[in-house]
Design a protein around this motif. Structure first.
Motif, PDB file in Angstrom:
ATOM      1  N   LEU A 123      68.328 -27.680  35.439  1.00  0.00           N
ATOM      2  CA  LEU A 123      68.649 -27.301  34.065  1.00  0.00           C
ATOM      3  C   LEU A 123      67.597 -27.798  33.078  1.00  0.00           C
ATOM      4  CD1 LEU A 123      70.634 -25.940  32.148  1.00  0.00           C
ATOM      5  CD2 LEU A 123      71.921 -28.084  32.047  1.00  0.00           C
ATOM      6  N   GLU A 124      67.138 -29.031  33.235  1.00  0.00           N
ATOM      7  CA  GLU A 124      66.160 -29.575  32.299  1.00  0.00           C
ATOM      8  C   GLU A 124      64.876 -28.754  32.298  1.00  0.00           C
ATOM      9  OE1 GLU A 124      63.871 -33.790  31.245  1.00  0.00           O
ATOM     10  OE2 GLU A 124      65.352 -33.705  32.855  1.00  0.00           O
ATOM     11  N   SER A 125      64.413 -28.360  33.498  1.00  0.00           N
ATOM     12  CA  SER A 125      63.188 -27.559  33.588  1.00  0.00           C
ATOM     13  C   SER A 125      63.374 -26.185  32.950  1.00  0.00           C
ATOM     14  CB  SER A 125      62.777 -27.390  35.059  1.00  0.00           C
ATOM     15  OG  SER A 125      62.460 -28.629  35.630  1.00  0.00           O
ATOM     16  N   VAL A 126      64.535 -25.583  33.187  1.00  0.00           N
ATOM     17  CA  VAL A 126      64.807 -24.258  32.614  1.00  0.00           C
ATOM     18  C   VAL A 126      64.859 -24.340  31.087  1.00  0.00           C
ATOM     19  CG1 VAL A 126      66.509 -22.408  32.441  1.00  0.00           C
ATOM     20  CG2 VAL A 126      65.989 -23.414  34.663  1.00  0.00           C
ATOM     21  N   LEU A 127      65.508 -25.374  30.561  1.00  0.00           N
ATOM     22  CA  LEU A 127      65.579 -25.534  29.114  1.00  0.00           C
ATOM     23  C   LEU A 127      64.196 -25.776  28.507  1.00  0.00           C
ATOM     24  CD1 LEU A 127      68.809 -27.731  28.751  1.00  0.00           C
ATOM     25  CD2 LEU A 127      68.558 -25.272  28.339  1.00  0.00           C
ATOM     26  N   HIS A 128      63.365 -26.515  29.217  1.00  0.00           N
ATOM     27  CA  HIS A 128      61.987 -26.742  28.754  1.00  0.00           C
ATOM     28  C   HIS A 128      61.232 -25.412  28.700  1.00  0.00           C
ATOM     29  CE1 HIS A 128      58.138 -28.837  28.210  1.00  0.00           C
ATOM     30  NE2 HIS A 128      57.635 -27.953  29.061  1.00  0.00           N
ATOM     31  N   ALA A 129      61.389 -24.596  29.729  1.00  0.00           N
ATOM     32  CA  ALA A 129      60.729 -23.289  29.753  1.00  0.00           C
ATOM     33  C   ALA A 129      61.243 -22.400  28.624  1.00  0.00           C
ATOM     34  CB  ALA A 129      60.955 -22.614  31.106  1.00  0.00           C
ATOM     35  N   LEU A 130      62.549 -22.447  28.361  1.00  0.00           N
ATOM     36  CA  LEU A 130      63.122 -21.678  27.258  1.00  0.00           C
ATOM     37  C   LEU A 130      62.570 -22.141  25.914  1.00  0.00           C
ATOM     38  CD1 LEU A 130      66.919 -21.330  28.172  1.00  0.00           C
ATOM     39  CD2 LEU A 130      65.379 -19.450  27.581  1.00  0.00           C
ATOM     40  N   GLN A 131      62.463 -23.444  25.753  1.00  0.00           N
ATOM     41  CA  GLN A 131      61.996 -24.015  24.493  1.00  0.00           C
ATOM     42  C   GLN A 131      60.575 -23.578  24.175  1.00  0.00           C
ATOM     43  OE1 GLN A 131      63.765 -26.012  22.399  1.00  0.00           O
ATOM     44  NE2 GLN A 131      62.095 -26.273  20.955  1.00  0.00           N
ATOM     45  N   HIS A 132      59.738 -23.448  25.208  1.00  0.00           N
ATOM     46  CA  HIS A 132      58.309 -23.175  25.005  1.00  0.00           C
ATOM     47  C   HIS A 132      57.895 -21.778  25.473  1.00  0.00           C
ATOM     48  CE1 HIS A 132      57.631 -27.391  23.933  1.00  0.00           C
ATOM     49  NE2 HIS A 132      58.420 -27.708  24.937  1.00  0.00           N
ATOM     50  N   ASN A 133      58.893 -20.902  25.743  1.00  0.00           N
ATOM     51  CA  ASN A 133      58.594 -19.531  26.207  1.00  0.00           C
ATOM     52  C   ASN A 133      57.636 -19.534  27.402  1.00  0.00           C
ATOM     53  OD1 ASN A 133      60.249 -18.452  24.262  1.00  0.00           O
ATOM     54  ND2 ASN A 133      58.594 -17.935  22.842  1.00  0.00           N
ATOM     55  N   LYS A 134      57.944 -20.374  28.375  1.00  0.00           N
ATOM     56  CA  LYS A 134      57.117 -20.475  29.574  1.00  0.00           C
ATOM     57  C   LYS A 134      57.717 -19.645  30.709  1.00  0.00           C
ATOM     58  CE  LYS A 134      54.017 -23.812  28.548  1.00  0.00           C
ATOM     59  NZ  LYS A 134      52.553 -23.717  28.770  1.00  0.00           N
TER      60      LYS A 134
END
Length: 302
Positions: A123-134
């Protein structure tokens, strides 16, 4: 450090939300006995003011002082912000519940909880990707052995029945949802993508129950009849935001809903056994009847 500060901010919001106006001395006394204060630190006025400013900056929640005769009372002046922001409300409710449970750790053997599958690790990695459009590279396999390996663009995450899911956009612009606990490997790419300007996650799921969305089925006006204690359950916790009560008489209560009758929704209807009957549309009623007949054959063939 960041996690500790977040807990303190949530604690302050929760304390004022539950107690209304409090003096600084009262807030400080509650901090002394809080489970968040695991090192027994004192809440100074300077720290309190800094926390008030941080709460306003991060959550848009304003804590102000009402000065009286020798008595300064602090309170949240815009509590409606908490209800309007589903993420803030969810985080606050979860924190409040967590503190309540931790405060009763002495009877932990008498508090039974449901476990959430291990998808939390991604979840943390997915949220990071969402936050930065990665973009992300994943390896995935569902419960029936269907595999996927490739690049995805995360659009939103959704929690449904104790599982975390991520809705994604594939390279062919097709949307697909993945259960986080079925992901075998996940890597955040250096590549960014342009998040669709016209995509609103809440609107995408608004005509659906569960995580199956975007299917080629039309929205239906659905009428159900409920019996025994089920009406009370549905009044306190509606199946869908479109649910409305029609009438209650002769030992039953009718409800109307407007949504797409997907697999998830049909499963929910069947969950209520003989306390729920589909009245309309006839196509859905017939589908439920067919499923029940197949289930009956499983038990009569033995």
């Amino acid at each position: 450090m960041v996690e500790l500060l977040l807990k303190r901010y949530l604690w302050l919001i929760d304390t004022l939300k539950r107690n209304g106006e409090l003096t600084f001395e009262e807030i400080s006394a509650k901090w002394d006995s809080s489970s968040v204060n695991d090192n027994g630190s004192k809440l100074t006025q300077r720290t309190f003011y800094n926390h008030c400013q941080a709460v306003a900056r991060h959550f848009g929640i304003f804590i102000e002082c009402r000065r009286g005769k020798g008595l300064n009372l602090y309170s949240i002046i815009n509590p409606e912000v908490i209800e309007e922001n589903s993420l803030t409300k969810w985080a606050l409710d979860s924190f409040s519940l967590g503190e309540l449970l931790l405060g009763n750790s002495a009877i932990s053997d008498k508090i039974l909880l449901e476990e959430i599958p291990s998808g939390r690790e991604w979840l943390e990695s997915v949220l990071h990707a969402l936050q930065h459009n990665k973009e992300m590279e994943i390896e995935y396999e569902n419960f029936v052995g269907v595999k996927f390996s490739g690049r995805i663009k995360p659009l939103c995450v959704k929690l449904f029945k104790r599982r975390w899911y991520v809705l994604t956009l594939l390279d062919n612009d097709r949307k697909r949802i993945f259960s986080l606990d079925r992901i075998r490997n996940l890597t955040i790419s250096d590549r960014t993508f342009n998040y669709p300007k016209d995509f609103v996650p809440a609107e995408y799921f608004q005509n659906y129950f569960g995580i199956i969305a975007g299917v080629e089925q039309r929205v239906e006006n659905i009428k159900i009849r409920t019996y025994a204690e089920l009406p009370g359950y549905l009044r306190s916790l509606p199946i869908h935001y479109s649910q409305r009560e029609l009438e209650s008489k002769d030992g039953h209560t009718d409800f109307a809903l407007r949504l797409v009758p997907t697999f998830d929704f049909i499963q929910e209807l069947l969950l209520h056994r003989d306390q729920l009957e589909v009245l309309e549309p006839k196509t859905l009623r017939d589908e439920i009847s067919t499923i029940i007949a197949r289930m009956s054959r499983l038990y009569t063939s033995v």
